[in-house]
Structures are given as C-alpha cells and as structure tokens.
Design an enzyme around this catalytic site. Structure first.
Site, PDB file in Angstrom:
ATOM      1  N   LYS A   1     -74.528  -0.011   2.519  1.00 12.28           N
ATOM      2  CA  LYS A   1     -74.638   0.926   3.646  1.00 12.28           C
ATOM      3  C   LYS A   1     -74.083   2.309   3.281  1.00 12.28           C
ATOM      4  CE  LYS A   1     -74.534  -2.646   7.267  1.00 12.28           C
ATOM      5  NZ  LYS A   1     -73.849  -3.103   8.518  1.00 12.28           N
TER       6      LYS A   1
ATOM      7  N   TYR B   1     -83.045  -2.948  13.255  1.00  8.94           N
ATOM      8  CA  TYR B   1     -82.041  -3.498  14.164  1.00  8.94           C
ATOM      9  C   TYR B   1     -82.619  -3.748  15.554  1.00  8.94           C
ATOM     10  CZ  TYR B   1     -78.213  -2.903  10.800  1.00  8.94           C
ATOM     11  OH  TYR B   1     -77.373  -3.021   9.716  1.00  8.94           O
TER      12      TYR B   1
ATOM     13  N   PHE C   1     -72.976  -1.432  20.926  1.00  7.78           N
ATOM     14  CA  PHE C   1     -72.704  -0.738  19.663  1.00  7.78           C
ATOM     15  C   PHE C   1     -73.962  -0.156  19.015  1.00  7.78           C
ATOM     16  CE2 PHE C   1     -73.255  -5.271  18.629  1.00  7.78           C
ATOM     17  CZ  PHE C   1     -74.227  -5.219  17.629  1.00  7.78           C
TER      18      PHE C   1
ATOM     19  N   ARG D   1     -74.864 -13.961   2.152  1.00  3.87           N
ATOM     20  CA  ARG D   1     -74.004 -13.807   3.340  1.00  3.87           C
ATOM     21  C   ARG D   1     -72.579 -14.258   3.006  1.00  3.87           C
ATOM     22  NH1 ARG D   1     -75.937 -11.250   8.076  1.00  3.87           N
ATOM     23  NH2 ARG D   1     -74.336 -12.438   9.145  1.00  3.87           N
TER      24      ARG D   1
ATOM     25  N   THR E   1     -68.869 -10.594   9.585  1.00  6.26           N
ATOM     26  CA  THR E   1     -69.389  -9.288   9.995  1.00  6.26           C
ATOM     27  C   THR E   1     -68.333  -8.183   9.990  1.00  6.26           C
ATOM     28  OG1 THR E   1     -71.128 -10.287  11.332  1.00  6.26           O
ATOM     29  CG2 THR E   1     -70.494  -8.031  11.898  1.00  6.26           C
TER      30      THR E   1
ATOM     31  N   ARG F   1     -66.708  -7.645   2.171  1.00 10.76           N
ATOM     32  CA  ARG F   1     -66.099  -7.035   3.354  1.00 10.76           C
ATOM     33  C   ARG F   1     -64.595  -7.306   3.422  1.00 10.76           C
ATOM     34  NH1 ARG F   1     -71.071  -8.997   7.270  1.00 10.76           N
ATOM     35  NH2 ARG F   1     -72.346  -7.091   7.200  1.00 10.76           N
TER      36      ARG F   1
ATOM     37  N   ASN G   1     -69.016  -1.764   7.657  1.00 14.28           N
ATOM     38  CA  ASN G   1     -68.714  -2.973   6.896  1.00 14.28           C
ATOM     39  C   ASN G   1     -69.509  -3.074   5.590  1.00 14.28           C
ATOM     40  OD1 ASN G   1     -71.172  -3.384   8.008  1.00 14.28           O
ATOM     41  ND2 ASN G   1     -70.595  -5.158   9.250  1.00 14.28           N
TER      42      ASN G   1
ATOM     43  N   HIS H   1     -75.331  -4.890   4.322  1.00 11.48           N
ATOM     44  CA  HIS H   1     -76.201  -5.680   5.200  1.00 11.48           C
ATOM     45  C   HIS H   1     -76.851  -6.779   4.372  1.00 11.48           C
ATOM     46  CE1 HIS H   1     -79.403  -6.865   7.963  1.00 11.48           C
ATOM     47  NE2 HIS H   1     -80.176  -6.880   6.888  1.00 11.48           N
TER      48      HIS H   1
ATOM     49  N   GLU I   1     -87.622  -7.911   6.988  1.00  9.60           N
ATOM     50  CA  GLU I   1     -86.826  -6.782   6.476  1.00  9.60           C
ATOM     51  C   GLU I   1     -87.306  -6.348   5.090  1.00  9.60           C
ATOM     52  OE1 GLU I   1     -82.770  -8.149   6.743  1.00  9.60           O
ATOM     53  OE2 GLU I   1     -82.818  -8.159   8.944  1.00  9.60           O
TER      54      GLU I   1
HETATM   55  P1  IDP Z   1     -74.225  -8.750  10.269  1.00 12.35           P
HETATM   56  O1  IDP Z   1     -74.366  -7.385   9.617  1.00 12.35           O
HETATM   57  O2  IDP Z   1     -73.031  -9.488   9.730  1.00 12.35           O
HETATM   58  O3  IDP Z   1     -75.500  -9.574  10.223  1.00 12.35           O
HETATM   59  P2  IDP Z   1     -74.817  -8.252  13.081  1.00 12.35           P
HETATM   60  O4  IDP Z   1     -74.234  -9.022  14.220  1.00 12.35           O
HETATM   61  O5  IDP Z   1     -76.253  -8.489  12.742  1.00 12.35           O
HETATM   62  O6  IDP Z   1     -73.867  -8.476  11.808  1.00 12.35           O
HETATM   63  O7  IDP Z   1     -74.621  -6.709  13.423  1.00 12.35           O
HETATM   64  C1  IDP Z   1     -75.292  -5.714  12.681  1.00 12.35           C
HETATM   65  C2  IDP Z   1     -74.326  -4.601  12.356  1.00 12.35           C
HETATM   66  O8  IDP Z   1     -73.944  -3.932  13.560  1.00 12.35           O
HETATM   67  C3  IDP Z   1     -73.005  -5.054  11.740  1.00 12.35           C
HETATM   68  O9  IDP Z   1     -73.086  -5.255  10.336  1.00 12.35           O
HETATM   69  C4  IDP Z   1     -72.090  -3.907  12.093  1.00 12.35           C
HETATM   70  O10 IDP Z   1     -72.280  -2.806  11.207  1.00 12.35           O
HETATM   71  C5  IDP Z   1     -72.598  -3.511  13.472  1.00 12.35           C
HETATM   72  N1  IDP Z   1     -71.869  -4.157  14.558  1.00 12.35           N
HETATM   73  C6  IDP Z   1     -72.041  -5.411  15.026  1.00 12.35           C
HETATM   74  N2  IDP Z   1     -71.207  -5.688  16.043  1.00 12.35           N
HETATM   75  C7  IDP Z   1     -70.495  -4.562  16.237  1.00 12.35           C
HETATM   76  C8  IDP Z   1     -69.444  -4.200  17.162  1.00 12.35           C
HETATM   77  O11 IDP Z   1     -69.037  -4.990  18.039  1.00 12.35           O
HETATM   78  N3  IDP Z   1     -68.927  -2.943  17.036  1.00 12.35           N
HETATM   79  C9  IDP Z   1     -69.372  -2.062  16.114  1.00 12.35           C
HETATM   80  N4  IDP Z   1     -70.348  -2.345  15.227  1.00 12.35           N
HETATM   81  C10 IDP Z   1     -70.894  -3.582  15.281  1.00 12.35           C
HETATM   82 MG    MG Z   2     -77.337  -9.233  11.131  1.00 14.58          MG
END
Ligand code: IDP
Ligand code: MG
Length: 156
Positions: free
Chosen positions: A11, A51, A59, A87, A93, A104, A114, A117, A128
């Site tokens: 990212k 997304y 968020f 993963r 996450t 992470r 983080n 992706h 994707e």
């Molecule tokens: P993932 O990246 O581990 O699959 P997802 O739930 O798909 O996690 O969320 C996508 C991205 O959105 C996360 O990687 C993170 O950058 C962001 N994100 C998810 N939840 C939050 C939150 O509660 N606050 C801020 N950013 C978030």
């Molecule tokens: Mg995801």
C-alpha cells in the site's frame, strides 16, 4: 492441494516508507512465485471497485483517500493455497492486533495504515487480479529452484 493465485498490494504507506522490498522478500522467502508485478497509482474509480464490499463502512472514505494517496506496488503471487498463505504472512487486519513475525505485526503500529492488501478468498482473488492486471501482464515461467519448493503432492 490447489495452486492458487492472489492479488497483493504493497500500500502507499509501504511505498513511502521504503518497505516494498521487505514485503516482497517475505512472500518470496516463503516460496510464493511472483507472476505479475508493477508500480501503479490507484484511481478513485479503481479503489471503489476494489473495495466495493466496504462502501457502507464508516472507514470507507478514509480508506479510498489512503489508497489513492500515492503509488502502490501491485503483484500477483502463485503457490499452494496462496490466498491463505499470504494472509498468514500479512497478519491480522490491524497492525495493533497482528502477531510478531507477520508483515503487519513487525512493520506497523496503525489500524488502517496496514502496509499490505491480500485477497481474502478465491472469488475475490479472481476479481481483484482482473481489476489490476491485464492477462498479458501475468507470466508463466519455471523457476530453477522449484523442485525444492514444491513437490508432486503440492502441485496436484
Ligand atoms: P483486510 O485488508 O485485512 O482484508 P478488510 O476488513 O478487508 O481487511 O479492510 C480493508 C482495509 O480497510 C484494511 O486493510 C484497512 O486498511 C481498512 N480498514 C478496515 N477496517 C478499518 C477500520 O475500522 N478503521 C480504519 N481502517 C480500516
Ligand atoms: Mg479484505
């Protein structure tokens, strides 16, 4: 065991912090094969499609703004159960929850910023990969060391 493909993004925070090599290194060291790789700028439209599942989340606006704030390094990785394997290399996450030993957990302290992706299942991976790469950008090739990374059972 199925050979899978998955989309990984280093990212904008990873690019800005000079961690692209460190991130790729961890996937390569595990034995995953890079079959597509490029630096690119995500547009608002691409972020919205990528997304789409998160559109209604609080968020979401911040996420789109973050993901379009600078270049990302996009890659497609291939290997046995690659989606789950990646993963696990990435960690949970939020960096705050991620275990040491994961990207992470070792390299970040933020929730949303983080670093990486990774597709979360076969359907998402297919969608994707098609969003980020043209078919001709994905290369099929043999690696000299593959005989010591995968055996017949892994390839079946
Ligand atoms: P993932 O990246 O581990 O699959 P997802 O739930 O798909 O996690 O969320 C996508 C991205 O959105 C996360 O990687 C993170 O950058 C962001 N994100 C998810 N939840 C939050 C939150 O509660 N606050 C801020 N950013 C978030
Ligand atoms: Mg995801």
């Amino acid at each position: 065991m199925a050979i899978e493909r998955t989309l990984i993004l280093a990212k904008p925070d990873a690019v800005q912090r000079g961690l692209v090599g460190e991130i790729i290194k961890r996937f390569e060291a595990r034995g995953l094969k890079i079959i597509g790789l490029k630096l690119m700028q995500i547009t608002k439209e691409l972020a919205a499609r990528h997304y789409a599942a998160h559109t209604q989340k609080p968020f979401y606006p911040g996420l789109v703004s973050f993901m379009t704030s600078g270049p990302v390094a996009a890659m497609v990785l291939e290997g046995p159960k690659a989606i789950d394997a990646c993963r696990k290399v990435m960690g949970k996450t939020f960096c705050t929850d991620a275990e040491p030993g994961t990207i992470r957990g070792d390299l970040g302290v933020s929730r949303g910023m983080n670093l990486v992706h990774g597709s979360d299942g076969p359907e998402a991976a297919k969608k994707e990969i098609e969003l980020f790469f043209k078919p001709e950008e994905l290369l099929e090739y043999k690696r000299a060391g593959d005989a010591w990374v995968l055996n017949d059972e892994d390839r079946a």
